[in-house]
Write a protein that holds these residues in place. Sequence first.
Motif, PDB file in Angstrom:
ATOM      1  N   SER A  89      37.251   2.058 -14.161  1.00 47.45           N
ATOM      2  CA  SER A  89      38.236   3.019 -14.637  1.00 47.45           C
ATOM      3  C   SER A  89      39.539   2.951 -13.851  1.00 47.45           C
ATOM      4  O   SER A  89      40.554   3.489 -14.291  1.00 47.45           O
ATOM      5  CB  SER A  89      37.668   4.442 -14.558  1.00 47.45           C
ATOM      6  N   GLN A  90      39.528   2.328 -12.683  1.00 49.88           N
ATOM      7  CA  GLN A  90      40.742   2.230 -11.881  1.00 49.88           C
ATOM      8  C   GLN A  90      41.695   1.222 -12.508  1.00 49.88           C
ATOM      9  O   GLN A  90      41.287   0.128 -12.899  1.00 49.88           O
ATOM     10  CB  GLN A  90      40.400   1.827 -10.446  1.00 49.88           C
ATOM     11  N   PRO A  91      42.976   1.537 -12.630  1.00 47.32           N
ATOM     12  CA  PRO A  91      43.928   0.623 -13.275  1.00 47.32           C
ATOM     13  C   PRO A  91      44.200  -0.623 -12.442  1.00 47.32           C
ATOM     14  O   PRO A  91      44.140  -0.588 -11.219  1.00 47.32           O
ATOM     15  CB  PRO A  91      45.189   1.475 -13.422  1.00 47.32           C
ATOM     16  N   THR A  92      44.503  -1.707 -13.130  1.00 47.35           N
ATOM     17  CA  THR A  92      44.925  -2.924 -12.445  1.00 47.35           C
ATOM     18  C   THR A  92      46.400  -2.808 -12.073  1.00 47.35           C
ATOM     19  O   THR A  92      47.089  -1.842 -12.454  1.00 47.35           O
ATOM     20  CB  THR A  92      44.739  -4.152 -13.338  1.00 47.35           C
ATOM     21  N   ILE A  93      46.882  -3.803 -11.350  1.00 48.59           N
ATOM     22  CA  ILE A  93      48.306  -3.841 -10.998  1.00 48.59           C
ATOM     23  C   ILE A  93      49.165  -3.832 -12.258  1.00 48.59           C
ATOM     24  O   ILE A  93      50.160  -3.101 -12.341  1.00 48.59           O
ATOM     25  CB  ILE A  93      48.598  -5.078 -10.127  1.00 48.59           C
ATOM     26  N   VAL A  94      48.772  -4.609 -13.253  1.00 52.93           N
ATOM     27  CA  VAL A  94      49.531  -4.657 -14.503  1.00 52.93           C
ATOM     28  C   VAL A  94      49.458  -3.321 -15.228  1.00 52.93           C
ATOM     29  O   VAL A  94      50.453  -2.861 -15.810  1.00 52.93           O
ATOM     30  CB  VAL A  94      49.032  -5.809 -15.402  1.00 52.93           C
ATOM     31  N   ASP A  95      48.305  -2.673 -15.212  1.00 54.90           N
ATOM     32  CA  ASP A  95      48.176  -1.356 -15.850  1.00 54.90           C
ATOM     33  C   ASP A  95      49.159  -0.359 -15.242  1.00 54.90           C
ATOM     34  O   ASP A  95      49.837   0.393 -15.955  1.00 54.90           O
ATOM     35  CB  ASP A  95      46.751  -0.816 -15.679  1.00 54.90           C
ATOM     36  N   ILE A  96      49.240  -0.348 -13.900  1.00 51.63           N
ATOM     37  CA  ILE A  96      50.143   0.577 -13.218  1.00 51.63           C
ATOM     38  C   ILE A  96      51.591   0.277 -13.582  1.00 51.63           C
ATOM     39  O   ILE A  96      52.384   1.181 -13.885  1.00 51.63           O
ATOM     40  CB  ILE A  96      49.945   0.504 -11.696  1.00 51.63           C
ATOM     41  N   ALA A  97      51.954  -1.021 -13.558  1.00 49.42           N
ATOM     42  CA  ALA A  97      53.326  -1.408 -13.899  1.00 49.42           C
ATOM     43  C   ALA A  97      53.652  -1.053 -15.350  1.00 49.42           C
ATOM     44  O   ALA A  97      54.740  -0.545 -15.651  1.00 49.42           O
ATOM     45  CB  ALA A  97      53.522  -2.902 -13.657  1.00 49.42           C
ATOM     46  N   SER A  98      52.710  -1.297 -16.242  1.00 49.84           N
ATOM     47  CA  SER A  98      52.939  -1.024 -17.669  1.00 49.84           C
ATOM     48  C   SER A  98      53.056   0.463 -17.956  1.00 49.84           C
ATOM     49  O   SER A  98      53.718   0.872 -18.913  1.00 49.84           O
ATOM     50  CB  SER A  98      51.797  -1.616 -18.508  1.00 49.84           C
ATOM     51  N   GLY A  99      52.417   1.299 -17.132  1.00 51.28           N
ATOM     52  CA  GLY A  99      52.456   2.736 -17.341  1.00 51.28           C
ATOM     53  C   GLY A  99      53.629   3.428 -16.683  1.00 51.28           C
ATOM     54  O   GLY A  99      53.748   4.653 -16.765  1.00 51.28           O
ATOM     55  N   ASN A 100      54.515   2.657 -16.034  1.00 50.67           N
ATOM     56  CA  ASN A 100      55.664   3.231 -15.341  1.00 50.67           C
ATOM     57  C   ASN A 100      56.933   2.653 -15.950  1.00 50.67           C
ATOM     58  O   ASN A 100      57.194   1.454 -15.852  1.00 50.67           O
ATOM     59  CB  ASN A 100      55.581   2.909 -13.845  1.00 50.67           C
TER      60      ASN A 100
END
Length: 314
Positions: A26-37
């Motif tokens: 469930s923890q976001p990846t680096i790309v997930d974090i970047a894509s969500g910001n």
Amino acid sequence: MKKLTKIIGIAFLSLTIFSCSSDSDSQPTIVDIASGNSDFSTLVTALNRTGLTATLDGSGQFTVFAPTNTAFQNFFATLGPSVTVENVDVDVLKKVLLNHVIGSEIKSSAIPESTYVSTLSPFSTATNAPTISMFVQKSGNTVTINGGSSNGGTTVTTADLDASNGVIHVVGNVIAIPTIKNHAIANPNFSTLTSLLVAQGLVPTLDGTEGSPFTVFAPINTAFDTATLALYGSLDSTNKTAVLLYHVVGGVNVRSNAIPAGNITTLQGQTFSITGTSIDDAGSTVNKNIILTDVQCSNGIVHAIDKVLLPNLN
């Protein structure tokens, strides 16, 4: 009863493993974090254009120093009035992006006062080419990269955005690929050498590509003791330049595991030889030692030494 206890233990262990696995999933990846910001939208576009999205969305552990949209806009402006993330040379963009990535997770609490780390940006297009070095400093809670923005580096503005495959540190500037000059300026242990190079007009040589790559054996500040500075100060300008160029080998990027046996010819024209970590120069009998190796720059490599090398002077 023992059998029941064993079954309960196995069940509890299974539940624990499942729970940990679920938390990790469930923890976001680096790309997930970047894509969500939204402030990382340029970074996400750059990752997609260069094919690096899959790398930073996959397994492994990475540290990413992530420039904001404004940081990218300022960087592209230095390349030309119409350069954007959509039209910048993709090879240049990929090399710059990889210069912001370390192949392991480094939380801000683990950063020492100063250290060198290797980025994922290759020095050249050769197979298995060494990668560019990054100089990281921490003072209190302030983390500075490659000497800060005035030297092509940056400062971390927000640290420790934790991801399943590493960590993101937000930075206020795009980190330029450092030259030998940039790395010399970034490390305060080279400040004396840098000032002497400036005085002799040699900085442009170590900031450019003509005659590169260079291998530099760079004396740290303590190498310039009172006697050495007095000797250097007594020389005329020609001999001062000769001493400084005696520390530079032209046309080669010699890493510590490939230093050749026998004499090594310098830009000054004379030679010295290296046995292990000890250097035998032409102008003295005092042992000189390599104390830090393989600071990889865009136009060559730096090895730090504990004393000044001296050629035979007229």
